[in-house]
Design an enzyme around this catalytic site. Sequence first.
Site, short mmCIF file in Angstrom:
data_model
loop_
_atom_site.label_atom_id
_atom_site.label_comp_id
_atom_site.label_asym_id
_atom_site.label_seq_id
_atom_site.Cartn_x
_atom_site.Cartn_y
_atom_site.Cartn_z
N HIS A 1 48.76 22.57 -16.95
CA HIS A 1 47.55 22.27 -16.19
C HIS A 1 46.42 21.93 -17.17
O HIS A 1 46.15 22.66 -18.11
CB HIS A 1 47.26 23.53 -15.37
N TYR B 1 44.27 29.93 -4.19
CA TYR B 1 45.72 30.15 -3.99
C TYR B 1 46.47 30.44 -5.28
O TYR B 1 47.59 30.93 -5.27
CB TYR B 1 46.38 28.97 -3.24
#
Length: 278
Positions: A62, A86
């Site tokens: 990421h 989340y």
Amino acid sequence: MDLMEKLSESKAYIESKLGGRKPVIGLILGSGLGDMAETIGEPAIIDYHDIPHFPVSTVPGHKGRLVAGELEGKTVLCMQGRFHYYEGYSMEEVVYPIRVMKMLGINALFLTNAAGCVNTSWKPGDLMLITDHIKLIADNPLRGSNPDALGARFFDMTQAYDKDMVALASKAAEDLSIEVRKGVYMLFTGPSFETAAEVRFARLAGADAVGMSTVPEAIAASHMRMHTMGISCLTNMAAGILDQPLNHEEVLETGERVKKTFSALVREIVKRWPEEKL
Ligand code: HPA
């Protein structure tokens, strides 16, 4: 260490890497828009994991970094990669970077995201100026003791998405011959996509789009009285509208298809962002 001390340390570190740049707009690039950071002129690049007290990314591969530099004549501080609820972050962690922006003297926040389209008159690939949001879930980034130095315990949300900025963005889109929608964004926690029944409920409740981000950031920004605007790229019809399952590939494909238009609009809005909203 309390929140304000942590924020001061994060701020000091970032400032030491900015080389005198004074960003005036915070820009959060949602899925599909990340590439825009590469077009920022003379960038200072700061990895999230080097910033003291910044949330630590849990997602492998990421891209998590701040890119500061020139965009359309303004100095922006761009988040390439945001923190989502989340992923397991608390709401307070999700909004931490927004608070750091405010500490750095930034008073303008530009939020972008990918979202599911709830409004059946619209189509995938449409861009929506966010006029308001619905947060049905109980959690709130301001739950708990109030950081008085940042804002009041109870605070107004009627200008969470600055109305003048929605008008300005509308005009900018018109001048670029880009069609835009205006509507209400409803937050779901994810990571499961919504059920068909939840999407019917969202529509009945007045939502035009559903998504898994943006709302915590807009709340924290309102608390700090920042001038905020948001745009959703409606990457797919929300669950149950079409007779087909939802998948993340469609979200990415549509994001890819409209990213040129989306970034042209974002740039034009940055260019026109008025002095009094900085
Ligand atoms: N639901 C929630 N978040 C999303 C969607 C969706 O359909 N599409 C892109 N982000």
